[in-house]
Design a protein around this motif. Sequence first.
Motif, PDB file in Angstrom:
ATOM      1  N   VAL A 298       0.837  -1.201   0.000  1.00 14.46           N
ATOM      2  CA  VAL A 298       0.000   0.000   0.000  1.00 14.46           C
ATOM      3  C   VAL A 298       0.872   1.251   0.000  1.00 14.46           C
ATOM      4  O   VAL A 298       0.592   2.223  -0.710  1.00 14.46           O
ATOM      5  N   LEU A 299       1.942   1.245   0.785  1.00 14.49           N
ATOM      6  CA  LEU A 299       2.871   2.378   0.770  1.00 14.49           C
ATOM      7  C   LEU A 299       3.540   2.483  -0.601  1.00 14.49           C
ATOM      8  O   LEU A 299       3.742   3.587  -1.132  1.00 14.49           O
ATOM      9  N   PHE A 300       3.851   1.345  -1.183  1.00 11.88           N
ATOM     10  CA  PHE A 300       4.444   1.321  -2.516  1.00 11.88           C
ATOM     11  C   PHE A 300       3.487   1.922  -3.542  1.00 11.88           C
ATOM     12  O   PHE A 300       3.910   2.664  -4.452  1.00 11.88           O
ATOM     13  N   LEU A 343      10.958  15.249  -0.258  1.00 17.83           N
ATOM     14  CA  LEU A 343      10.943  15.178   1.205  1.00 17.83           C
ATOM     15  C   LEU A 343       9.919  16.126   1.800  1.00 17.83           C
ATOM     16  O   LEU A 343       9.292  15.814   2.825  1.00 17.83           O
ATOM     17  N   LEU A 344       9.721  17.288   1.189  1.00 16.71           N
ATOM     18  CA  LEU A 344       8.705  18.220   1.690  1.00 16.71           C
ATOM     19  C   LEU A 344       7.317  17.601   1.572  1.00 16.71           C
ATOM     20  O   LEU A 344       6.511  17.684   2.505  1.00 16.71           O
ATOM     21  N   VAL A 345       7.055  17.005   0.414  1.00 18.15           N
ATOM     22  CA  VAL A 345       5.759  16.340   0.228  1.00 18.15           C
ATOM     23  C   VAL A 345       5.577  15.223   1.258  1.00 18.15           C
ATOM     24  O   VAL A 345       4.530  15.099   1.899  1.00 18.15           O
ATOM     25  N   THR A 389      10.091   8.361   7.168  1.00 17.60           N
ATOM     26  CA  THR A 389       9.818   9.502   6.292  1.00 17.60           C
ATOM     27  C   THR A 389      10.955   9.714   5.303  1.00 17.60           C
ATOM     28  O   THR A 389      10.731   9.900   4.101  1.00 17.60           O
ATOM     29  N   LEU A 390      12.198   9.682   5.807  1.00 23.37           N
ATOM     30  CA  LEU A 390      13.350   9.879   4.935  1.00 23.37           C
ATOM     31  C   LEU A 390      13.442   8.765   3.886  1.00 23.37           C
ATOM     32  O   LEU A 390      13.704   9.023   2.706  1.00 23.37           O
ATOM     33  N   PHE A 394      12.999   9.221  -0.073  1.00 30.10           N
ATOM     34  CA  PHE A 394      14.050   8.791  -0.995  1.00 30.10           C
ATOM     35  C   PHE A 394      13.480   7.869  -2.067  1.00 30.10           C
ATOM     36  O   PHE A 394      13.748   8.047  -3.265  1.00 30.10           O
ATOM     37  N   VAL A 395      12.661   6.875  -1.641  1.00 34.25           N
ATOM     38  CA  VAL A 395      12.082   5.927  -2.591  1.00 34.25           C
ATOM     39  C   VAL A 395      11.147   6.645  -3.557  1.00 34.25           C
ATOM     40  O   VAL A 395      11.204   6.458  -4.784  1.00 34.25           O
TER      41      VAL A 395
END
Length: 800
Positions: A298-300, A343-345, A389-390, A394-395
Amino acid sequence: MLTNYLKIAWRNLVKHKSYSIINIGGLSVGMAVAMLIGLWIYDELSFNTYHRNYDRIAQVLQHQTSNGKIYSGPAIPYPLGKELQTHYGSSFKYVVMSSWEGEHILSFGDKKVTKTGNFMDVDAPKLLSLTMLKGTDAGLQNPNSILLSESSAKALFGNADPLNRLLKIDNKLAVKVTGVYEDIPYNAEFKGLTFIAPWTLYTVSENWIKRDRDESRWDDNSFQIFAQIADNTDFATVDRRIINSKFNNVSEEDKKFKAEIFLHPMRDWRLRSNWENGQNTGGLIDYVWLFGFVGVFVLFLACINFMNLSTARSEKRAKEVGIRKAVGSVRTQLINQFFIESLLVVALAFGLALLLVQLILPWFNQVADKQIVVLWTSPLFWLVGIGFTLFTGFVAGSYPALYLSSFQPIRVLKGTFKAGRFASIPRKVLVVVQFTVSLALIIGTIIVYNQIQFSKNRPIGYDRNGLMMIQMKSPDFYGKFDLLRTELKNAGVIQEMAESSSPLTDVWSNSGGFDWPGKDPNLDPDFATIWVTHDFGKTVGWQFKEGRDLSRAFTSDSSAIVLNEAAVRFMNIRNPVGTKVRWGSGPNAREFTVIGVVKDMLMQSPYEPVKQTVYLMDYSNVNWINLKLAPNKSVSECVAVIESVFRKYIPSAPFDYKFADVEFGKKFAIEERIGKLATFFAVLAIFISCLGLFGLASFMAEQRTKEIGVRKVLGASVMNLWSLLSKDFVLLVLVAFGIATPVAWYFMSNWLDQYEYRTPISWWIFALSGVGALLITLLTVSFQSIKAALMNPVKSLKTE
């Protein structure tokens, strides 16, 4: 430099609001799902860790072979506890005999409460590392003592000091409060243990327990043993030592069962509790892995949306990249810029995800039967959260950053840059992956739901509607059955009433030692054994296949027996009515006559075949009252009258009752929880996928504005344009359906294999899922497609 990166990133987010909302919304939902699943997995993996030595605590189990099959379970004979302490003491720090956890009446003066507890050996508080609030963990050394949980003490004594107060258990066992312990948390197997009474008190509480103790009976598996192994050993070593501790002590006749004693570590109780033919086949650990993969996927899916929309808008930012490269920006700076934007998003999505998790948790806990909380004060939680989060940033930003920063400034600024005919292939692949995962989840959810409904609709052999069950927890219940029955029937609130040795939704006793004409000498008889009183059949609505019911008109029915269909098949007898059945051997053997055969009553697992069962008449060996409520009166009216009658004749016991249909429904609790959670995650996966489709459709419509205008001028209809803009997405969903179907079939077939009584996997499940996904896709894409098709071509062509 960082400030400039952030300013540019913020301006891009504000400038493209719809794009930003889709990205932040999709990521926040994906991250919220991942966090919820992470908290759920953490709770499952930390189960029982409340007990300080949980990695060295075990329950003693045994394998027994019967009719060629190995059965594994925790029921243990009485003498085994002493055997382990005497002959294998060096392997153990504690060996604790225990009763089964059950409901009992605790009474103090006029106050009476029903609480769940165990009778356990004196070392139980040390083995469980209970946190004592009052008294000490040696409180069970007095044979007439009791340890109460904090909530039980509060219920009985309020704010008064409970120590040394006198109580009664089940209105017959007098005990003194010698300690109060902290309530065991919800994520522990012993969470329901609200009191502990001494094992020595239990051994004198019932005649059958005294008999097992005095006669050292190895053939009665009616108890539990918990143990903590010694510090200088391990479970495998102890297992090798104790494997024959029962086999070496049983009679020659019972050696045929090949009893093997072994330890089941506490760390495996929750997640690896299934046994099949002597082998551990897992358990809830399968769902931990399943939901772990779901969370990752789901995160993917949410990351896919980010990458798809970022690369889809590449042409919009091509000139920006070209100009920045022309004035001296190196590729590293551009990569940093796009990573900062990513990263802001993600940071904004993470904040929104925390809010969503906090809002969803109460509902999630109710569905998952948990008491999970967000660990706001835990440094580890924030470390994981920030790292999460980082990593996600990155992904999610890696592909856009590397792709956008690779543009050649000369081609971009000369206007010759084109994305290329194959530039959309990665986006299409990612959309296919999204819908493959979503479709697989939908198909799996439908199959789980069908399995539950298939088992719920299984014939149960009796009418459970309006069936009330009351456990006889006190001696005061006995001898008053006729008074209760007469008054309740005269009041018109019951149809019939009878007693039994087991609740209608479980079997509390299994017995061997039966013999009958034509029995295979190699067959080991093992029957579920239920003692009943007259009118039991009328109360539960037995369905007779042959013969008759137990009747007061026949005095010989004290030696009568009723079989279920499974018993007839097991015994392999063609004409069961009139068959003589012998139970036991020697001078204590009894002979019974089969008078009837009833349809199988489903009393245990709804996913397993009904066990062969015998029903015998015995008024002295019953502990449940079963009542069939009158159908012409409301349930509340019936319950009120029944309660008043019970309080009149049995004032010393709380009026506690259960309904058979409610208790039967609890047998589906795990599957229903899994089904609801899977539905929740499948809906969110579809939602995230549709967000991505909506964004891509929006971008595609914007990109093809002039083409649409030209086609309209040349006579294209709205339907033609809708078809043009939608067909690519429909094709992608069809490809995803082709991949998801065999994948879902494979995994769900394996999941259904654990159930002996299971639903077939029908073709319509896949067809319904595919059509549903197609309709959702069309609805999602159509909004942007029709909007673009209805646009005035004058406006779209007058842009330069």
